[in-house]
Design a protein around this motif. Structure first.
Motif: not given
Lengths: 639, 384
Positions: B76-78, B310, B374-381
């Motif tokens: 997903p990063a790519i 997400q 995978a989890t990456f670069g996600e804002t959940t706060g």
């Protein structure tokens, strides 16, 4: 290939604890909602599919069958037109034509070019082809050339491999064996115009023709017949896969005219080169035996298209070859009108057969002097003499006494200035018997002088040759005969008037006898105006009336100068020569009217012509043929 | 499987083979099954030969399959990094097709690129899904409460919609817009926001209708009264319904459908391929195809729900919705339920760019599946 997990800051770190991620919970709920919607939509489509395929399946299956089965329609053969003896005057001939199926060639311009090298295409053809290529669907054949000769055909067949999409097709074309002789009566056909096709889809069929004139026009529906059809299995572009059923349609009705083509030919021969019209009628039943309008035209030219030059020549010709003068030509009747005036006076009681009127060569009415054609006058004369000498002053006076309304009423009973409803021709003109009321309707005043000149068939009076022939017939028989041209349609006799059952004229017989006697005197008595019309057949006499209708007023100065001679006038200013007659006098059978445009004196030109025609008519009468009438019938079957 | 998951979470640098193992092969099998159905249908549409349609299409499918498997391996990063360039590229193509596109049926729809016909609108759909997934991945669910956050993604949807409308390709524009809307919905757009957007729609639709091209209006009117113009624009709808109906319950038999084989069916190898299948295989065959399509759609949605990020969720949702809309629009169209528009049936209809783009989409979906944990670069706060 690593995740960016390590690079991302603490804040951005994911939380494995899903319960704390509100977006996933929302997502799952909403995704399930969307899935429900997706399932519902596809379920509904499945239901619709069930409806289309299973519930209404049979309905659509039937439509599918209709789709697969195509009914092609084809033009039926147009009905033949024959003369009274069954001799073809309009028939069909096989016509080879080249068609182009646009969908079967990838290179239309190339194919056309190669085609044009084998069979030349005129500019007219190419523009038409381009137009049709743009406007017709690709599987509908386009006509390239018709009327191919045998040689053209052979060359095309030989070159077929290099002409993809070109088909040779057989159609029919209309032929007129008598050509110009019958052109005005029979008319002609032409390919339908685009606006006709809009009103009648049948006409879009290749080979359909529309009657454009004459019997071809008025009897178009009878002649056209029932469209035939073939039921075929076709694919979507309309290509035929198999022929399943065939209905040959029904050829158009055969129409027999009352015309005797042999007589017609003889009449035309008598007329020769003159611009003239002649009508011969059976005066007992109204059958028109001959109707000639000269000059004429070749009706077969219209099927293939008339060239511009030809068209210009026809329309510029002052002798109007395209116009059927017998029903569309309007002429002042001149002195031929006098019997009608006489009858009007007799009916009105303003004249009795023994009344005498004095002719000094002129009459003064309302301060105007009206001249008789004879400068010296005719002295004191009665009706019989008035007709015999065609005395103008006698009829000036009779007209003055009788009044125009009474004259017009009687003239119209004779068919003059009326439509003649039973004649099966288009463009029939009505002509005019003027009345004071007509004049008032046009905002003008009717003068006493107008009645005077009308009394000798001049002024506003206008009639057609057919009306004159009808008039002669009605005088001859005292019956209200209606002229007609059709003897039978598809073998059925047109109507009972053929049997001579025309109603009477509501005029006393002895009035007719007086007028017939006057007309007898015109031809057969010494001093009559038409001695040249005397028949050379023993025991048969003809009665008639001359007429010379001025087309231009002759000025008094010219008349009094004594040098007036209408033969010296330019052609278009000369008077028309007219003659009406019937024979035999004692048992009238035939009536004839002759009008020679600008022929000068009726007595000198029209009377001998009428005599010749009547001689031919009487010689053709079956009474003169003791042997059975075999020849014509045999000829009819050959055709 | 448990071991695999642990491996994935623990060691990101795992082998390609491991990733390949991760691919949902059942799903791939389903895709291949539909492609086989498509081959059979195109073989029939070609009149019983593979030459005009079926052969070339199967080569395209094989190519697409390889591409899909490659895409599945991309992390997903790519993909996130590729989102902007692909999106911009798709917009450039959309502009280019307006400038120098080739006209088909009154609309500028395809470009010639290196001897191949390319339909930029096909790429635009996938590019938009990728772009929106990336965008919504980066902003938090909570932050979506702020309407200003929704303006950039809204523009991302509206720009390609406007360009496709200009082509003018109404059907594709509607699909793009709906895919975008569904992603807004999936990303957690607030209900009041949705209400605010949806309520004025009837009025806007009124205005939009007045700006439709004549041929598009004609489609709407002939859809409502197809019999009014049986040889013109209504021809397709009538012929399609007739062909469907002549199939009946069990069909005319393979290669035996009279309407398809006699060419009454228009565009039977592209838009109306389903009609052809349903004529030859009947309601049974037609419903089976619909069932397979539904399995693919639901499968995509389930893949989306399984994702822990997400990005993957929205990617899966967008791809599934796109595939669903393709199918729904095409099926409705051939059954005469909506006006005809040049929308093919994915995986089955003949056509290069549509096939490649569908497979591209499935590649993205498969990537979301492979990297579902995978989890990456996600804002959940809540702290923004």
């Amino acid at each position: 290939m690593t995740f960016r997990k390590k690079k991302s800051g603490n804040r951005l770190m994911s939380r494995p604890d899903e319960g704390k991620n509100p977006s996933r919970g929302v997502f799952t709920r909403r995704a399930l909602l969307l899935m429900a919607a997706q399932g519902a939509v596809l379920g509904a489509l499945g239901e619709r599919l069930y409806g289309l395929q299973v519930r209404d399946g049979s309905h659509y299956a039937r439509l599918a069958e209709n789709n697969r089965l195509s009914k092609r329609f084809f033009a039926p053969p147009r009905g033949r037109i024959t003369d009274r003896f069954g001799i073809s005057v309009a028939a069909n001939r096989i016509n080879w034509r080249a068609l182009l199926l646009a969908e079967e060639t990838s290179d239309i311009p190339g194919t056309l070019e190669r085609f044009a090298q084998i069979v030349p295409l005129e500019q007219r053809d190419t523009t038409r082809i381009e137009h049709e290529l743009r406007h017709k669907r690709r599987f509908i054949p386009i006509m390239l050339r018709d009327f191919l000769s045998w040689d053209d055909m052979a060359r095309l067949e030989l070159n077929m491999p290099s002409l993809p999409g070109v088909l040779i097709d057989v159609g029919t074309t209309r032929v007129y064996p008598f050509g110009p002789l019958m052109a005005h009566v029979v008319g002609y056909v032409a390919p339908p115009a685009e606006k006709d096709v809009v009103h009648d889809a049948e006409l879009a069929l290749p080979g359909m023709r529309v009657g454009r004139s004459g019997i071809e026009q008025t009897q178009d529906t009878n002649l056209r017949g029932q469209v035939g059809s073939v039921e075929m299995e076709v694919n979507a572009v309309g290509r035929v896969m198999a022929e399943l059923d065939r209905d040959e349609g029904q050829a158009g009705d055969e129409i027999a005219l009352t015309i005797d083509s042999g007589l017609q030919q003889q009449v035309l021969g008598r007329i020769g080169e003159q611009s003239a019209s002649a009508v011969v009628m059976d005066c007992r039943n109204g059958e028109v035996l001959a109707m000639v309008s000269n000059p004429s035209f070749d009706p077969s030219l219209f099927d293939s298209g008339v060239s511009q030059a030809q068209w210009i020549e026809w329309t510029n010709n002052s002798q109007t070859p395209l116009i059927n003068k017998a029903v569309s030509g309007l002429y002042p009747p001149g002195s031929t009108f006098k019997p009608a005036v006489a009858m009007a006076a007799l009916r009105a009681g303003t004249l009795s057969p023994s009344d005498r009127i004095s002719c000094p060569g002129y009459i003064d009415v309302g301060g105007t002097r009206f001249h008789c054609w004879s400068r010296w006058g005719h002295g004191s004369i009665n009706l019989r003499q008035g007709l015999k000498y065609s005395c103008d002053v006698f009829f000036y006076e009779v007209a003055r006494r009788t009044g125009m309304d009474a004259i017009a009423a009687t003239a119209e009973l004779f068919g003059l200035g009326t439509k003649l409803p039973e004649i099966e021709l288009p463009h029939v003109r009505q002509g005019l018997i003027p009345t004071p009321a007509w004049r008032r309707a046009h905002g003008r005043h009717w003068n006493g002088g107008d009645t005077i000149v009308s009394g000798i068939g001049q002024g506003f009076v206008q009639v057609t040759p057919l009306q004159l022939a009808t008039y002669a017939s009605r005088i001859a028989t005292g019956r209200n005969v209606q002229p007609h041209l059709i003897r039978s349609v598809a073998g059925h006799m047109a109507d009972l008037t053929d049997l001579g059952h025309a109603p009477g004229m509501s005029m006393p017989d002895h009035f007719f006898a007086d007028i017939r006697a006057g007309m007898f005197a015109v031809v057969n008595e010494e001093g009559g105006t038409a001695p040249k019309a005397r028949l050379d057949i023993p025991g048969v006499q003809m009665a008639g009336k001359t007429g010379s209708a001025q087309v231009r007023r002759v000025s008094r100065a010219l008349r009094e100068s004594g040098h007036f001679n209408s033969a010296n006038l330019p052609w278009e200013y000369r008077p028309h020569a007219l003659f009406i007659c019937f024979a035999p006098y004692d048992a009238p059978r035939y009536a004839t009217a002759v009008v020679i445009e600008h022929g000068n004196a009726g007595a000198d030109v029209a009377a001998p012509l009428a005599r010749d025609i009547m001689t031919d008519v009487l010689r053709r009468d079956p009474v003169n043929h003791r042997e059975p009438p075999g020849q014509e019938v045999a000829q009819a079957e050959v055709d | 499987m448990k071991f695999q998951k642990r491996l994935l979470r623990a060691e990101p640098n795992f082998q390609i083979l491991t990733k390949l193992w991760q691919i949902n092969w059942l799903y791939v099998l389903l895709i291949c099954a539909l492609a086989v159905v498509g081959y059979g249908a195109l073989y029939s549409a070609g009149g019983g030969t593979s030459r005009p349609f079926a052969g070339p299409q199967s080569i395209r499918f094989c190519f697409g399959l390889v591409m899909m498997l490659c895409m599945a391996l991309m992390s997903p990063a790519i993909l996130v990094r590729m989102a902007w360039p692909i999106y911009i590229f798709s917009l450039v193509l959309l502009v280019a097709v307006l400038r120098m596109g080739h006209v088909g049926k009154g609309a500028e729809r395809w470009l010639m690129l290196g001897g191949m016909q390319v339909q930029p609108s096909e790429l635009a759909k996938i590019a938009l899904v990728l772009m929106l997934a990336t965008w919504f991945h980066k902003i938090s669910y909570r932050r979506m409460g702020n309407p200003l956050r929704l303006i950039p993604p809204a523009l991302m949807v509206l720009v390609p919609v406007a360009l496709v409308l200009k082509e003018p390709n109404l059907g594709t524009a509607v699909i793009i817009g709906t895919v975008g809307a569904s992603m807004f919905f999936g990303a957690g757009m607030r209900l009041w926001q949705i209400a605010l957007v949806v309520l004025p729609v009837p009025f806007l639709a009124r205005i939009a209708y007045s700006h439709l091209h004549d041929y598009q209006k004609a489609r709407v009117t002939t859809f409502l009264h197809p019999e009014s113009d049986p040889l013109g624009a209504g021809y397709n709808i009538i012929q399609s319904k007739i062909a469907l109906g002549s199939g009946g319950m069990w069909g005319q038999g393979y290669l035996q459908g009279t309407q398809g084989q006699l060419n009454f069916l228009p565009e039977k190898q592209t838009d109306f391929i389903f009609t052809m299948i349903a004529e030859e295989w009947g309601f049974v065959g037609g419903i089976a195809i619909i069932g397979m399509l539904l399995l693919l759609i639901f499968g995509g949605m389930l893949i989306a729900m399984r994702s822990r990020n997400q990005f993957g969720r929205l990617l899966g949702l967008g791809i599934s919705m796109n595939f669903f809309l393709y199918c729904a629009v095409n099926l409705s169209m051939v059954m005469g339920a909506i006006p005809v528009g040049g929308v093919p049936l994915p995986l089955i209809s003949y056509g290069g760019s549509a096939m490649l783009m569908v497979m591209f989409g499935f590649g993205l979906l498969m990537s979301a599946w492979v990297h579902r944990n995978a989890t990456f670069g996600e804002t959940t706060g809540e702290d923004n």
